[in-house]
Design a protein around this motif. Structure first.
Motif, PDB file in Angstrom:
ATOM      1  N   PHE B 169      70.148  16.909  18.321  1.00 41.38           N
ATOM      2  CA  PHE B 169      69.280  16.544  19.444  1.00 41.38           C
ATOM      3  C   PHE B 169      69.552  15.109  19.859  1.00 41.38           C
ATOM      4  O   PHE B 169      69.669  14.787  21.043  1.00 41.38           O
ATOM      5  CB  PHE B 169      67.817  16.729  19.026  1.00 41.38           C
ATOM      6  CG  PHE B 169      66.830  16.328  20.079  1.00 41.38           C
ATOM      7  CD1 PHE B 169      66.306  15.037  20.120  1.00 41.38           C
ATOM      8  CD2 PHE B 169      66.412  17.237  21.041  1.00 41.38           C
ATOM      9  CE1 PHE B 169      65.405  14.670  21.099  1.00 41.38           C
ATOM     10  CE2 PHE B 169      65.504  16.870  22.030  1.00 41.38           C
ATOM     11  CZ  PHE B 169      65.002  15.585  22.058  1.00 41.38           C
ATOM     12  N   ARG B 170      69.648  14.208  18.893  1.00 40.19           N
ATOM     13  CA  ARG B 170      69.922  12.809  19.180  1.00 40.19           C
ATOM     14  C   ARG B 170      71.293  12.638  19.827  1.00 40.19           C
ATOM     15  O   ARG B 170      71.435  11.922  20.812  1.00 40.19           O
ATOM     16  CB  ARG B 170      69.874  12.004  17.880  1.00 40.19           C
ATOM     17  CG  ARG B 170      68.535  11.465  17.571  1.00 40.19           C
ATOM     18  CD  ARG B 170      68.614  10.240  16.747  1.00 40.19           C
ATOM     19  NE  ARG B 170      67.291   9.718  16.530  1.00 40.19           N
ATOM     20  CZ  ARG B 170      67.014   8.702  15.749  1.00 40.19           C
ATOM     21  NH1 ARG B 170      67.995   8.094  15.109  1.00 40.19           N
ATOM     22  NH2 ARG B 170      65.787   8.276  15.601  1.00 40.19           N
ATOM     23  N   ALA B 171      72.303  13.294  19.235  1.00 42.05           N
ATOM     24  CA  ALA B 171      73.669  13.129  19.760  1.00 42.05           C
ATOM     25  C   ALA B 171      73.751  13.603  21.208  1.00 42.05           C
ATOM     26  O   ALA B 171      74.494  13.067  22.024  1.00 42.05           O
ATOM     27  CB  ALA B 171      74.657  13.910  18.896  1.00 42.05           C
ATOM     28  N   MET B 172      72.980  14.638  21.522  1.00 39.67           N
ATOM     29  CA  MET B 172      73.020  15.217  22.863  1.00 39.67           C
ATOM     30  C   MET B 172      72.317  14.318  23.879  1.00 39.67           C
ATOM     31  O   MET B 172      72.797  14.125  24.997  1.00 39.67           O
ATOM     32  CB  MET B 172      72.314  16.579  22.801  1.00 39.67           C
ATOM     33  CG  MET B 172      72.346  17.416  24.036  1.00 39.67           C
ATOM     34  SD  MET B 172      71.352  18.898  23.796  1.00 39.67           S
ATOM     35  CE  MET B 172      72.251  19.703  22.489  1.00 39.67           C
ATOM     36  N   HIS B 173      71.174  13.749  23.520  1.00 43.56           N
ATOM     37  CA  HIS B 173      70.331  13.094  24.523  1.00 43.56           C
ATOM     38  C   HIS B 173      70.420  11.582  24.519  1.00 43.56           C
ATOM     39  O   HIS B 173      70.042  10.951  25.509  1.00 43.56           O
ATOM     40  CB  HIS B 173      68.867  13.505  24.310  1.00 43.56           C
ATOM     41  CG  HIS B 173      68.647  14.955  24.510  1.00 43.56           C
ATOM     42  ND1 HIS B 173      68.552  15.846  23.471  1.00 43.56           N
ATOM     43  CD2 HIS B 173      68.545  15.703  25.628  1.00 43.56           C
ATOM     44  CE1 HIS B 173      68.385  17.061  23.941  1.00 43.56           C
ATOM     45  NE2 HIS B 173      68.384  17.012  25.251  1.00 43.56           N
ATOM     46  N   LEU B 174      70.869  10.989  23.433  1.00 45.87           N
ATOM     47  CA  LEU B 174      70.965   9.531  23.425  1.00 45.87           C
ATOM     48  C   LEU B 174      71.886   9.008  24.531  1.00 45.87           C
ATOM     49  O   LEU B 174      71.531   8.049  25.226  1.00 45.87           O
ATOM     50  CB  LEU B 174      71.415   9.036  22.043  1.00 45.87           C
ATOM     51  CG  LEU B 174      71.420   7.530  21.835  1.00 45.87           C
ATOM     52  CD1 LEU B 174      70.062   6.926  22.142  1.00 45.87           C
ATOM     53  CD2 LEU B 174      71.842   7.190  20.414  1.00 45.87           C
ATOM     54  N   PRO B 175      73.076   9.628  24.743  1.00 44.94           N
ATOM     55  CA  PRO B 175      73.891   9.173  25.881  1.00 44.94           C
ATOM     56  C   PRO B 175      73.139   9.301  27.201  1.00 44.94           C
ATOM     57  O   PRO B 175      73.251   8.427  28.075  1.00 44.94           O
ATOM     58  CB  PRO B 175      75.105  10.113  25.852  1.00 44.94           C
ATOM     59  CG  PRO B 175      75.183  10.606  24.459  1.00 44.94           C
ATOM     60  CD  PRO B 175      73.772  10.681  23.976  1.00 44.94           C
ATOM     61  N   LEU B 176      72.382  10.358  27.343  1.00 38.64           N
ATOM     62  CA  LEU B 176      71.617  10.581  28.566  1.00 38.64           C
ATOM     63  C   LEU B 176      70.615   9.457  28.782  1.00 38.64           C
ATOM     64  O   LEU B 176      70.536   8.859  29.876  1.00 38.64           O
ATOM     65  CB  LEU B 176      70.875  11.916  28.426  1.00 38.64           C
ATOM     66  CG  LEU B 176      70.415  12.615  29.688  1.00 38.64           C
ATOM     67  CD1 LEU B 176      71.613  13.058  30.470  1.00 38.64           C
ATOM     68  CD2 LEU B 176      69.566  13.831  29.323  1.00 38.64           C
ATOM     69  N   VAL B 177      69.856   9.144  27.751  1.00 36.78           N
ATOM     70  CA  VAL B 177      68.835   8.102  27.860  1.00 36.78           C
ATOM     71  C   VAL B 177      69.491   6.755  28.152  1.00 36.78           C
ATOM     72  O   VAL B 177      69.013   5.975  28.982  1.00 36.78           O
ATOM     73  CB  VAL B 177      68.004   8.043  26.558  1.00 36.78           C
ATOM     74  CG1 VAL B 177      67.048   6.862  26.575  1.00 36.78           C
ATOM     75  CG2 VAL B 177      67.247   9.341  26.369  1.00 36.78           C
ATOM     76  N   ARG B 178      70.614   6.522  27.480  1.00 35.75           N
ATOM     77  CA  ARG B 178      71.306   5.237  27.678  1.00 35.75           C
ATOM     78  C   ARG B 178      71.814   5.129  29.122  1.00 35.75           C
ATOM     79  O   ARG B 178      71.670   4.097  29.776  1.00 35.75           O
ATOM     80  CB  ARG B 178      72.470   5.132  26.688  1.00 35.75           C
ATOM     81  CG  ARG B 178      72.865   3.753  26.325  1.00 35.75           C
ATOM     82  CD  ARG B 178      74.015   3.782  25.338  1.00 35.75           C
ATOM     83  NE  ARG B 178      73.616   4.148  23.996  1.00 35.75           N
ATOM     84  CZ  ARG B 178      72.955   3.353  23.175  1.00 35.75           C
ATOM     85  NH1 ARG B 178      72.611   2.157  23.534  1.00 35.75           N
ATOM     86  NH2 ARG B 178      72.639   3.760  21.973  1.00 35.75           N
ATOM     87  N   LEU B 179      72.402   6.211  29.627  1.00 31.62           N
ATOM     88  CA  LEU B 179      72.952   6.161  30.990  1.00 31.62           C
ATOM     89  C   LEU B 179      71.838   6.068  32.031  1.00 31.62           C
ATOM     90  O   LEU B 179      71.971   5.344  33.026  1.00 31.62           O
ATOM     91  CB  LEU B 179      73.810   7.409  31.252  1.00 31.62           C
ATOM     92  CG  LEU B 179      75.087   7.517  30.426  1.00 31.62           C
ATOM     93  CD1 LEU B 179      75.720   8.896  30.607  1.00 31.62           C
ATOM     94  CD2 LEU B 179      76.087   6.435  30.823  1.00 31.62           C
ATOM     95  N   LEU B 180      70.749   6.793  31.804  1.00 32.49           N
ATOM     96  CA  LEU B 180      69.675   6.782  32.794  1.00 32.49           C
ATOM     97  C   LEU B 180      68.998   5.420  32.896  1.00 32.49           C
ATOM     98  O   LEU B 180      68.338   5.130  33.895  1.00 32.49           O
ATOM     99  CB  LEU B 180      68.625   7.854  32.451  1.00 32.49           C
ATOM    100  CG  LEU B 180      69.083   9.307  32.598  1.00 32.49           C
ATOM    101  CD1 LEU B 180      67.971  10.258  32.197  1.00 32.49           C
ATOM    102  CD2 LEU B 180      69.527   9.615  34.027  1.00 32.49           C
TER     103      LEU B 180
END
Lengths: 207, 526
Positions: B169-180
Motif C-alpha cells: 500500500f505504501r509503495a503504491m501510494h507514496l509516489p502519488l502523495v509525493r507527486l500531488l
C-alpha cells in the motif's frame, strides 16, 4: 539448562561497534577499581572503601545500560549480569553483546517446517472443476490463465510448446504477448540446460 | 476554451508530463518528444520528468532546444537518510506523536480509499486528489492513513499477510502523495504522454489550474503494467508463501493474488481518471484507439495522429542503387532496436540460422546494449552456439544514415510494439520489411484503409515467436529482387503519403493552437 544444551541453539558473532567496545571497557575498568577497593583497601576506613566499591560497581552497569537502545534485550541482560555478579558480570555482558542468537524474539529452537495442509473437501472439488491447461489459457479468469502460462513455461515438452504457440498466434494480443514471453523462457531454460550438460560432459571427458 | 489566454501569461504554453522517458531514457517515446520540441519552435514547452529517485538520475541523453522554458524533475521516492535505525525510529515516533491528535479529514486519503473499493463512485475522485490536503508525513504516520490501510485490508485482503499489504500500500501510494504535493507548473495546457502517475498528475494539475489536458499514448500504460504484474516475481515474495514452505507453484498465495488485483485495479483507475479529464486523447493507430475506448476513453475525444518520418533524411532509392547488394553477394539483413526480451532478438538469431543454411547471409543487429546486459549475453551465446559468428554482427547504436544504406531487408521480431519508427524509417529508405504481427505493424506494412492498401504491401507480416516463418519470409525476399524493389517502393509511397513528420508536427501544432477543443471535464471545485 539441559534442554538448552540439548537443543544447541545457534549463535554467531555480531559486529561490535567502537561504542559497544568502549562501553564494555569502561564497565570493566570500573569493576576492576571496585574490586581493588573491596579486596585490598587503600585506606583504614573499611566502611568507606566498601561503600565506594559498591558505588563503582553500580556505576559499572551504566555504560552497558546505555547500549540498551541500540542492542535491546542483550544490553539489558548484560546490565543485570554486571549488577548481579561482581567482576565476572562484565565478562557475561561482553559475551551477550558480542553475539546474537538466530531468533532473538522467541525461544531458541528450530522452527518446524510446516507442510502444506492436506486438501479439504472444497479444495478437492475445485481441483475436480479445474479446466484443462488449454482452456485455462484462453479462459476469462486471469489467475487461471496466469497459472496455466506459468505451468506451461516450466514444461519443455512439445505439447506445452504447441499450446503456447497457439496462444502466441491467436487473436488476443495480450495473451499472445504473455505466451511469447513464456516461449522465450522455455527457450532460455533449454539453452541453460544444454550449457550445463556440455560442461558436465567436458568434465567427464577430462577425467 | 483558448489554449493561450492573452490575459494570463503562463510560464509555458504546453507542459509535457513524462514518466521515465525524455530526457533521461533513450527510446521511441523520448525521440518523439524531442522531435516535437524541435519541430515546433514557436511554441513554448515545459518538460516535467517523473523519475524514481534523485540519486538514480543520470545525465540527460537529449539536449532541449531554447523553446523549452521550464524544466522540472519530480521523484517518486526519497533516499533514506544514513541515520541508524534508532534515529529513524525516534523520528517516526515524534511524527506519530505530533499527528496523533489530528482530527482533520483528508480528501486525498478519501480518494485513495474509494479508488480501491469496487462499486464506489469514481465521480469526484479527481477533485479529491486535487485537494492537496495530505502531506507525506501525514500519509506515513497519521492515524487517518493507518485507518484507511486497515479498512482496505479488511475489504481487499482479509486473512492475508497484513505486513505485505501494508508495505505494498505504501509503495503504491507514496509516489502519488509525493507527486500531488508538487506545485503545478503554470502552463496553457498539460500534455501527458502516458496514463499512470504522469497521467494522474497532469489531470490533477489541469483540475487545479483550469488549463486543459491532452493525452497521447504510445503504448497502453495500464495494459503494459497488467502484463508486467502477471510475471512479477516480487509479488510472490509474501509471508504466506514463506511460512507454508511452498516452492513457487503456479498458483498465487492468497496474499499475492490480492496484491496483484490491487495493483492492477490501481493502474486501471488511474487510466480512467486521465481519460476522463483529457480533452483530447491521441493514439498512434486505430488498434490502440480501440483499446483506449475499451479501457474507458470517450470515443468522441479520441483521435489518431500517427508517428512521422523526415523523408529528407532518407535518400531516394535511385541514389541507393549502387550501394545495394549485388545479385551474387550475401543478402544483408538488419535488426534495429533495443536489445531487450520484448524485442525477441532470439527469434531473429534463430531465423538467421535457418536462412544462412540456405543462402549466404550478412546479418547486423543495431541497437543499444546497455539496457539488459544479461539478455545481450544470451543473444551472443546463441550466436556462438549456432556457429553464426561470421554471419551475425552486433554493431551497437548508429544513426539512420549509417544503418539503412547497408541493409537489404529490415526484420522486426518484437513481441510487442506500438507504431515502430524503424518500420517507417525502412519504408522511407525503400527497404522491404519482415515484421511480427504486433501493434500497428500490419497497418504500416499492408495498409489500413482501402486507399492505403492500394499502395501495396511494404513487406511480409509473420506470426509471433516463429523463426521458421521469419526465415521463410527473408528467403522469399532474398530470392526475388523484383519483389524486394516493389515492396520497398510501396513502403516509400506509404510513408510519403501518410507518415511524414511534417504531417505529425502540423497535426500537433493545430491541436495546440486550436480554440475549438471539445468541452473538457470541468474545472476543480476545490
Amino acid at each position: 539448562m539441559i534442554a538448552m544444551l540439548l537443543v544447541r541453539p545457534r549463535i554467531s558473532r555480531s559486529g561490535c561497534s567502537g561504542r559497544v567496545v568502549g562501553a564494555l571497557v569502561l564497565a570493566g575498568a570500573l569493576e576492576a577499581v571496585a574490586a581493588c577497593l573491596g579486596a585490598h583497601g587503600l585506606s583504614r576506613n573499611a566502611t568507606l572503601e566498601l561503600a565506594s566499591a559498591a558505588v563503582l560497581h553500580a556505576l559499572a552497569a551504566l555504560p552497558v545500560a546505555a547500549l540498551a537502545r541500540r542492542m535491546g534485550s542483550r544490553a539489558r541482560f548484560g546490565m543485570l549480569a554486571v549488577l548481579a555478579i561482581p567482576c565476572l558480570g562484565v565478562g557475561i555482558a561482553a559475551a551477550s553483546c558480542a553475539t546474537h542468537g538466530r531468533d532473538a524474539s522467541g525461544p531458541m529452537r528450530r522452527r518446524p517446517h510446516r507442510a502444506a495442509p492436506w486438501p479439504v473437501a472444497e479444495a478437492w472439488r475445485r481441483l475436480g472443476r479445474a479446466p484443462a491447461l488449454g482452456d485455462a489459457l484462453v479462459g476469462e479468469d486471469p489467475e487461471l490463465r496466469r497459472a496455466a502460462l506459468l505451468t506451461l513455461s516450466r514444461r519443455q515438452d512439445p505439447a506445452a510448446i504447441a499450446l503456447l504457440r497457439r496462444a502466441a498466434w491467436g487473436p488476443d494480443p495480450e495473451l499472445a504477448l504473455s505466451a511469447g514471453i513464456a516461449l522465450d523462457e522455455v527457450g532460455e531454460r533449454a539453452e541453460r540446460q544444454e550449457r550445463e550438460s556440455q560442461v558436465a560432459e567436458r568434465r567427464h571427458v577430462a577425467r | 476554451m483558448s489554449l493561450v489566454d492573452p490575459a494570463v501569461d503562463p510560464a509555458t504554453d504546453i507542459c509535457f508530463v513524462l514518466e521515465g522517458t525524455y530526457p533521461y531514457v533513450r527510446g521511441g517515446v523520448a525521440t518523439w518528444v524531442h522531435r516535437l520540441l524541435h519541430g515546433l519552435p514557436d511554441i513554448r514547452f515545459g518538460v516535467v520528468h517523473i523519475g524514481p529517485e534523485k540519486s538514480s538520475r543520470s545525465r540527460p541523453y537529449y539536449t532541449s532546444p531554447p523553446n523549452v522554458t521550464v524544466r522540472e524533475d519530480l521523484f517518486c521516492r526519497e533516499k533514506a537518510p544514513d541515520d541508524d535505525d534508532g534515529s529513524l525510529r525516534r523520528m517516526a515516533r515524534a511524527q506519530r506523536h505530533r499527528l496523533a491528535g489530528t482530527r482533520e479529514h483528508s480528501r486525498v486519503l478519501s480518494a485513495i480509499r474509494r479508488l480501491h473499493l469496487e462499486g464506489e463512485d469514481e465521480a469526484g475522485l479527481l477533485d479529491d486528489f486535487a485537494a492537496d490536503d495530505l502531506t507525506v508525513e501525514a500519509f506515513l504516520h497519521g492515524p487517518e492513513a493507518y485507518h484507511v490501510v486497515e479498512e482496505l485490508y479488511a475489504s481487499l485482503a482479509p486473512g492475508c499477510s497484513f505486513i505485505d499489504f501494508f508495505w505494498h500500500f505504501r509503495a503504491m501510494h507514496l509516489p502519488l502523495v509525493r507527486l500531488l504535493s508538487a506545485t503545478p507548473v503554470s502552463a496553457g495546457a498539460y500534455h501527458a504522454v502516458c496514463t499512470g502517475y504522469a497521467g494522474l498528475l497532469a489531470a490533477v494539475w489541469s483540475r487545479r489550474t483550469g488549463s486543459p489536458m491532452l493525452l497521447t499514448e504510445h503504448g497502453i500504460y495500464a495494459r503494459e503494467r497488467r502484463l508486467e504484474l502477471e510475471r512479477a516475481s516480487w509479488l510472490e515474495r509474501t509471508r504466506d508463501r514463506r511460512h507454508t514452505g511452498r516452492s513457487g507453484g503456479p498458483f498465487d498465495t492468497p496474499t499475492a493474488s490480492a496484491l496483484r488485483r490491487m495493483w492492477t485495479r490501481f493502474f486501471a483507475v488511474l487510466a480512467r481518471l486521465a481519460y476522463g479529464q483529457a480533452s483530447v486523447i491521441v493514439s498512434l493507430s486505430d488498434a490502440s484507439r480501440q483499446r483506449q475506448i475499451a479501457d474507458g476513453a470517450d470515443p468522441a475525444r479520441t483521435r489518431i495522429i500517427p508517428n512521422g518520418i523526415d523523408l529528407d533524411l532518407f535518400p531516394a532509392p535511385t541514389e541507393l542503387e549502387p550501394k545495394r547488394a549485388s545479385a551474387h553477394g550475401p543478402i544483408r539483413v538488419g535488426f534495429v532496436g533495443r536489445l531487450v526480451p520484448i524485442k525477441d532478438v532470439i527469434t531473429f538469431v534463430r531465423a538467421c540460422f535457418l536462412v544462412s543454411s540456405a543462402i549466404p547471409l550478412d546479418a547486423s543487429i543495431y541497437g543499444p546494449t546497455n539496457e539488459d546486459p544479461a539478455y545481450v549475453r544470451r543473444c551472443r551465446r546463441l550466436v556462438a552456439h549456432l556457429g553464426l559468428e561470421r554471419v551475425v554482427s552486433f554493431r551497437g547504436s548508429a544513426p539512420a544514415s549509417q544503418i539503412y544504406p547497408g541493409v537489404d531487408i529490415l526484420v522486426l521480431t518484437s513481441l510487442s510494439e506500438g507504431q515502430p519508427l524503424v518500420v517507417l524509417e525502412a519504408g522511407a529508405a525503400a527497404i522491404p520489411v519482415v515484421v511480427s504481427d504486433v501493434g500497428a505493424c500490419r497497418e504500416l506494412v499492408e495498409g489500413g484503409d482501402e486507399p492505403d492498401r492500394a499502395l501495396g504491401p511494404a513487406g511480409i507480416v509473420t506470426r509471433l515467436a516463429a523463426p521458421e516463418e521469419t526465415a521463410a519470409a527473408i528467403l522469399r525476399l532474398a530470392r526475388d529482387p523484383a519483389l524486394r524493389e516493389a515492396m520497398g517502393e510501396s513502403g516509400r509511397r506509404r510513408v510519403s503519403a501518410r507518415y511524414r513528420e511534417s504531417g505529425t508536427l502540423a497535426a500537433y501544432h493545430n491541436l495546440y493552437r486550436s480554440t475549438a477543443w471539445p468541452e473538457s471535464a470541468g474545472v476543480s471545485n476545490t
